[in-house]
Motif scaffolding. Structure first.
Motif, PDB file in Angstrom:
ATOM      1  N   SER A 248       0.841  -1.193   0.000  1.00 50.91           N
ATOM      2  CA  SER A 248       0.000   0.000   0.000  1.00 50.91           C
ATOM      3  C   SER A 248       0.876   1.243   0.000  1.00 50.91           C
ATOM      4  O   SER A 248       2.015   1.212   0.495  1.00 50.91           O
ATOM      5  CB  SER A 248      -0.864   0.035   1.266  1.00 50.91           C
ATOM      6  OG  SER A 248      -1.578  -1.158   1.425  1.00 50.91           O
ATOM      7  N   PRO A 249       0.356   2.373  -0.520  1.00 50.68           N
ATOM      8  CA  PRO A 249       1.075   3.635  -0.404  1.00 50.68           C
ATOM      9  C   PRO A 249       1.274   3.984   1.074  1.00 50.68           C
ATOM     10  O   PRO A 249       0.306   3.982   1.845  1.00 50.68           O
ATOM     11  CB  PRO A 249       0.166   4.641  -1.098  1.00 50.68           C
ATOM     12  CG  PRO A 249      -0.766   3.828  -1.940  1.00 50.68           C
ATOM     13  CD  PRO A 249      -0.910   2.516  -1.235  1.00 50.68           C
ATOM     14  N   THR A 250       2.499   4.260   1.456  1.00 52.24           N
ATOM     15  CA  THR A 250       2.859   4.454   2.866  1.00 52.24           C
ATOM     16  C   THR A 250       2.047   5.556   3.537  1.00 52.24           C
ATOM     17  O   THR A 250       1.514   5.357   4.631  1.00 52.24           O
ATOM     18  CB  THR A 250       4.362   4.737   3.006  1.00 52.24           C
ATOM     19  OG1 THR A 250       5.083   3.611   2.484  1.00 52.24           O
ATOM     20  CG2 THR A 250       4.768   4.971   4.445  1.00 52.24           C
ATOM     21  N   GLY A 251       1.935   6.724   2.915  1.00 51.52           N
ATOM     22  CA  GLY A 251       1.229   7.841   3.547  1.00 51.52           C
ATOM     23  C   GLY A 251      -0.229   7.520   3.837  1.00 51.52           C
ATOM     24  O   GLY A 251      -0.726   7.777   4.937  1.00 51.52           O
ATOM     25  N   GLU A 252      -0.924   6.943   2.848  1.00 53.05           N
ATOM     26  CA  GLU A 252      -2.334   6.606   3.037  1.00 53.05           C
ATOM     27  C   GLU A 252      -2.500   5.498   4.078  1.00 53.05           C
ATOM     28  O   GLU A 252      -3.420   5.531   4.886  1.00 53.05           O
ATOM     29  CB  GLU A 252      -2.949   6.190   1.702  1.00 53.05           C
ATOM     30  CG  GLU A 252      -3.063   7.357   0.735  1.00 53.05           C
ATOM     31  CD  GLU A 252      -3.179   6.910  -0.703  1.00 53.05           C
ATOM     32  OE1 GLU A 252      -2.116   6.674  -1.325  1.00 53.05           O
ATOM     33  OE2 GLU A 252      -4.316   6.799  -1.186  1.00 53.05           O
ATOM     34  N   LEU A 253      -1.602   4.519   4.038  1.00 54.14           N
ATOM     35  CA  LEU A 253      -1.663   3.425   5.008  1.00 54.14           C
ATOM     36  C   LEU A 253      -1.459   3.956   6.422  1.00 54.14           C
ATOM     37  O   LEU A 253      -2.197   3.600   7.339  1.00 54.14           O
ATOM     38  CB  LEU A 253      -0.618   2.362   4.680  1.00 54.14           C
ATOM     39  CG  LEU A 253      -0.570   1.167   5.632  1.00 54.14           C
ATOM     40  CD1 LEU A 253      -1.880   0.391   5.607  1.00 54.14           C
ATOM     41  CD2 LEU A 253       0.604   0.265   5.263  1.00 54.14           C
ATOM     42  N   ASP A 254      -0.472   4.829   6.597  1.00 51.74           N
ATOM     43  CA  ASP A 254      -0.201   5.393   7.926  1.00 51.74           C
ATOM     44  C   ASP A 254      -1.416   6.147   8.472  1.00 51.74           C
ATOM     45  O   ASP A 254      -1.723   6.063   9.660  1.00 51.74           O
ATOM     46  CB  ASP A 254       1.023   6.310   7.890  1.00 51.74           C
ATOM     47  CG  ASP A 254       2.333   5.551   7.732  1.00 51.74           C
ATOM     48  OD1 ASP A 254       2.347   4.307   7.869  1.00 51.74           O
ATOM     49  OD2 ASP A 254       3.361   6.215   7.454  1.00 51.74           O
ATOM     50  N   GLU A 255      -2.113   6.888   7.602  1.00 53.55           N
ATOM     51  CA  GLU A 255      -3.303   7.632   8.033  1.00 53.55           C
ATOM     52  C   GLU A 255      -4.394   6.680   8.524  1.00 53.55           C
ATOM     53  O   GLU A 255      -5.005   6.917   9.566  1.00 53.55           O
ATOM     54  CB  GLU A 255      -3.839   8.485   6.884  1.00 53.55           C
ATOM     55  CG  GLU A 255      -2.998   9.695   6.578  1.00 53.55           C
ATOM     56  CD  GLU A 255      -3.543  10.494   5.411  1.00 53.55           C
ATOM     57  OE1 GLU A 255      -4.776  10.458   5.170  1.00 53.55           O
ATOM     58  OE2 GLU A 255      -2.744  11.164   4.729  1.00 53.55           O
ATOM     59  N   VAL A 256      -4.644   5.615   7.763  1.00 51.77           N
ATOM     60  CA  VAL A 256      -5.692   4.661   8.153  1.00 51.77           C
ATOM     61  C   VAL A 256      -5.305   3.945   9.443  1.00 51.77           C
ATOM     62  O   VAL A 256      -6.129   3.797  10.351  1.00 51.77           O
ATOM     63  CB  VAL A 256      -5.981   3.655   7.020  1.00 51.77           C
ATOM     64  CG1 VAL A 256      -6.876   2.530   7.508  1.00 51.77           C
ATOM     65  CG2 VAL A 256      -6.622   4.363   5.836  1.00 51.77           C
ATOM     66  N   LEU A 257      -4.047   3.522   9.552  1.00 47.93           N
ATOM     67  CA  LEU A 257      -3.613   2.820  10.771  1.00 47.93           C
ATOM     68  C   LEU A 257      -3.716   3.725  11.995  1.00 47.93           C
ATOM     69  O   LEU A 257      -4.124   3.268  13.062  1.00 47.93           O
ATOM     70  CB  LEU A 257      -2.191   2.283  10.608  1.00 47.93           C
ATOM     71  CG  LEU A 257      -2.048   1.081   9.681  1.00 47.93           C
ATOM     72  CD1 LEU A 257      -0.569   0.746   9.483  1.00 47.93           C
ATOM     73  CD2 LEU A 257      -2.809  -0.124  10.202  1.00 47.93           C
ATOM     74  N   ALA A 258      -3.371   4.994  11.854  1.00 50.09           N
ATOM     75  CA  ALA A 258      -3.489   5.933  12.980  1.00 50.09           C
ATOM     76  C   ALA A 258      -4.958   6.053  13.401  1.00 50.09           C
ATOM     77  O   ALA A 258      -5.269   6.071  14.597  1.00 50.09           O
ATOM     78  CB  ALA A 258      -2.918   7.297  12.601  1.00 50.09           C
ATOM     79  N   HIS A 259      -5.867   6.114  12.436  1.00 51.42           N
ATOM     80  CA  HIS A 259      -7.299   6.207  12.744  1.00 51.42           C
ATOM     81  C   HIS A 259      -7.778   4.941  13.455  1.00 51.42           C
ATOM     82  O   HIS A 259      -8.469   5.011  14.470  1.00 51.42           O
ATOM     83  CB  HIS A 259      -8.102   6.429  11.463  1.00 51.42           C
ATOM     84  CG  HIS A 259      -9.567   6.500  11.700  1.00 51.42           C
ATOM     85  ND1 HIS A 259     -10.199   7.658  12.069  1.00 51.42           N
ATOM     86  CD2 HIS A 259     -10.532   5.535  11.676  1.00 51.42           C
ATOM     87  CE1 HIS A 259     -11.481   7.420  12.241  1.00 51.42           C
ATOM     88  NE2 HIS A 259     -11.719   6.132  12.001  1.00 51.42           N
ATOM     89  N   VAL A 260      -7.392   3.770  12.935  1.00 52.55           N
ATOM     90  CA  VAL A 260      -7.816   2.496  13.527  1.00 52.55           C
ATOM     91  C   VAL A 260      -7.293   2.376  14.955  1.00 52.55           C
ATOM     92  O   VAL A 260      -8.033   1.990  15.854  1.00 52.55           O
ATOM     93  CB  VAL A 260      -7.360   1.308  12.650  1.00 52.55           C
ATOM     94  CG1 VAL A 260      -7.523  -0.018  13.378  1.00 52.55           C
ATOM     95  CG2 VAL A 260      -8.133   1.305  11.335  1.00 52.55           C
ATOM     96  N   LYS A 261      -6.025   2.744  15.163  1.00 52.13           N
ATOM     97  CA  LYS A 261      -5.461   2.689  16.531  1.00 52.13           C
ATOM     98  C   LYS A 261      -6.234   3.582  17.479  1.00 52.13           C
ATOM     99  O   LYS A 261      -6.531   3.194  18.615  1.00 52.13           O
ATOM    100  CB  LYS A 261      -3.990   3.100  16.516  1.00 52.13           C
ATOM    101  CG  LYS A 261      -3.064   2.050  15.987  1.00 52.13           C
ATOM    102  CD  LYS A 261      -1.633   2.466  16.257  1.00 52.13           C
ATOM    103  CE  LYS A 261      -0.791   2.332  15.044  1.00 52.13           C
ATOM    104  NZ  LYS A 261       0.609   2.684  15.260  1.00 52.13           N
TER     105      LYS A 261
END
Length: 121
Positions: free
Chosen positions: A104-117
């Motif tokens: 996955s694109p790193t920036g978009e993945l990081d945003e989703v993971l931060a939201h899920v956490k």
């Protein structure tokens, strides 16, 4: 180029029955390894995102289990051994104990993971 194994990638999210490991591999892309037990539904953790769905695209391989993917257009089921592309706008649910690897694109993945956490507290 960078490579990593599942064991080398750091754990970024661990909850009851879920483990997420991710590592940036270059070119603005990250690999994500996910293990989720049967019944894990990511829908509640995606609430608050547009349409309550993951906004990051993923290219992956389902190594074990079955995943139901909900989108605005309906549902699809993926089974062990399948490769896939999930465009932005999806919510997965593990129908069986499942393991996958995806890119996955790193920036978009990081945003989703931060939201899920944040949702999982």
């Amino acid at each position: 180029m960078t490579s990593t194994t599942r064991e080398e990638a750091p754990v970024v999210l661990q909850a009851e029955g879920v483990e997420v490991r991710t590592q940036e591999i270059g070119g603005g892309m990250s690999v994500l390894y996910l293990s989720a037990v049967k019944g894990t539904d990511f829908g509640p953790a995606l609430e608050g995102l547009p349409d309550g769905l993951c906004q990051c695209p993923h290219w992956g391989f389902l190594a074990k289990g079955r995943i139901r993917l909900r989108t605005k257009d309906g549902e699809e089921t993926y089974e062990a051994g399948q490769t896939y592309y999930w465009s932005a706008g999806h919510a997965p649910e593990a129908l069986e104990d499942s393991e996958l690897a995806e890119f996955s694109p790193t920036g978009e993945l990081d945003e989703v993971l931060a939201h899920v956490k944040a949702q999982m507290g």
